[in-house]
Design a protein around this motif. Structure first.
Motif, mmCIF file in Angstrom:
data_model
loop_
_atom_site.group_PDB
_atom_site.id
_atom_site.type_symbol
_atom_site.label_atom_id
_atom_site.label_comp_id
_atom_site.label_asym_id
_atom_site.label_seq_id
_atom_site.Cartn_x
_atom_site.Cartn_y
_atom_site.Cartn_z
ATOM 1 N N LYS A 24 44.971 34.854 76.786
ATOM 2 C CA LYS A 24 45.606 36.136 76.497
ATOM 3 C C LYS A 24 45.420 37.101 77.663
ATOM 4 C CE LYS A 24 45.314 36.110 71.461
ATOM 5 N NZ LYS A 24 44.766 36.817 70.285
ATOM 6 N N LEU A 63 48.559 38.590 79.780
ATOM 7 C CA LEU A 63 48.827 40.022 79.824
ATOM 8 C C LEU A 63 48.839 40.529 81.261
ATOM 9 C CD1 LEU A 63 49.340 42.728 78.512
ATOM 10 C CD2 LEU A 63 46.862 42.961 78.176
ATOM 11 N N ASP A 90 38.790 41.213 77.102
ATOM 12 C CA ASP A 90 39.261 40.983 75.733
ATOM 13 C C ASP A 90 39.473 42.297 74.985
ATOM 14 O OD1 ASP A 90 39.374 38.224 75.999
ATOM 15 O OD2 ASP A 90 37.317 37.943 75.281
ATOM 16 N N VAL A 142 42.841 43.579 76.106
ATOM 17 C CA VAL A 142 43.925 42.818 75.473
ATOM 18 C C VAL A 142 44.091 43.238 74.022
ATOM 19 C CG1 VAL A 142 44.646 40.519 74.697
ATOM 20 C CG2 VAL A 142 43.766 40.839 77.017
ATOM 21 N N GLU A 143 42.979 43.344 73.298
ATOM 22 C CA GLU A 143 43.050 43.733 71.885
ATOM 23 C C GLU A 143 43.657 45.117 71.720
ATOM 24 O OE1 GLU A 143 42.668 41.765 69.235
ATOM 25 O OE2 GLU A 143 42.387 40.213 70.759
ATOM 26 N N LEU A 192 47.395 44.663 72.063
ATOM 27 C CA LEU A 192 47.924 44.025 70.857
ATOM 28 C C LEU A 192 47.966 44.997 69.686
ATOM 29 C CD1 LEU A 192 46.245 40.502 71.050
ATOM 30 C CD2 LEU A 192 48.659 41.077 71.411
ATOM 31 N N TYR A 193 46.921 45.801 69.545
ATOM 32 C CA TYR A 193 46.898 46.780 68.463
ATOM 33 C C TYR A 193 48.086 47.735 68.592
ATOM 34 C CZ TYR A 193 45.827 50.753 65.598
ATOM 35 O OH TYR A 193 45.938 51.762 64.668
ATOM 36 N N VAL A 244 50.957 47.296 69.935
ATOM 37 C CA VAL A 244 52.227 46.630 69.649
ATOM 38 C C VAL A 244 52.353 46.292 68.167
ATOM 39 C CG1 VAL A 244 53.543 44.510 70.048
ATOM 40 C CG2 VAL A 244 52.490 45.710 71.974
ATOM 41 N N GLU A 245 51.250 45.868 67.551
ATOM 42 C CA GLU A 245 51.303 45.400 66.169
ATOM 43 C C GLU A 245 51.135 46.513 65.141
ATOM 44 O OE1 GLU A 245 48.211 42.459 66.280
ATOM 45 O OE2 GLU A 245 49.520 40.962 67.207
ATOM 46 N N LYS A 300 54.293 50.533 68.364
ATOM 47 C CA LYS A 300 55.089 49.992 67.257
ATOM 48 C C LYS A 300 55.838 51.122 66.551
ATOM 49 C CE LYS A 300 54.997 47.554 62.932
ATOM 50 N NZ LYS A 300 54.265 47.233 61.755
#
Length: 164
Positions: free
Chosen positions: A39, A43, A95, A98-99, A102-103, A105-106, A111
């Motif tokens: 990941k 990214l 990490d 990356v998290e 992701l948060y 986007v999700e 979002k």
């Protein structure tokens, strides 16, 4: 600030050492290309090569570092009080960065923005969008579970797609 700069330099040194291990063929070298398919690497690749923002990963690390500071420390810094203790902060790992992406986007603000935004708008006979639309992408909407990876190599000698 000094602690953050030292952490960034340490991270660059680790990445350089890992790259050298791979090039030099030491025991720490990845056994296959799949070992690079992480990941973090994905990214970083997307940010640099797809989005054209090679420094964004480290900028986000800096932002997360600042955001984790206790409010008291921010108040002390704003009052020019040098008695603040920065030992309560922990290093921001790859990490963690990356998290955080992701948060966003999700479940986060990105979002929410995309749920309310128009990613493409047609005004008159002109399409305004971020990105490119060509004969290969027009009318194509990827499935929700589409993996964005390089496809396996195919025989292109008999494929004259550019002439269609």
């Amino acid at each position: 600030q000094l602690k953050l700069k030292q952490q960034q330099q340490d991270n660059k040194n680790i990445e350089h050492d890992q790259d050298q291990d791979h090039v030099c063929g030491t025991n720490n070298a990845p056994s296959s290309i799949q070992d690079f398919n992480t990941k973090v690497n994905r990214l970083k690749y997307m940010l640099q090569h797809t989005l054209g923002c090679p420094d964004t990963f480290e900028f986000r690390r800096q932002e997360l570092y600042i955001l984790q500071q206790p409010k008291q420390q921010h108040n002390n810094n704003n009052n020019n009080n040098n008695s603040s203790d920065s030992t309560n902060t922990i290093p921001i790992t790859d990490d963690d960065v990356v998290e955080s992406f992701l948060y966003e986007v999700e479940n986060g603000s990105l979002k929410e923005y995309l749920e309310h935004a128009n990613v493409a708008v047609c005004i008159g006979n002109t399409l305004f969008c971020h990105g490119a639309v060509d004969r290969h992408t027009m009318k194509f909407v990827p499935a929700h579970n589409t993996k964005f990876e390089l496809p396996k190599a195919t025989n292109t000698h008999n494929n004259n797609d550019d002439n269609n």
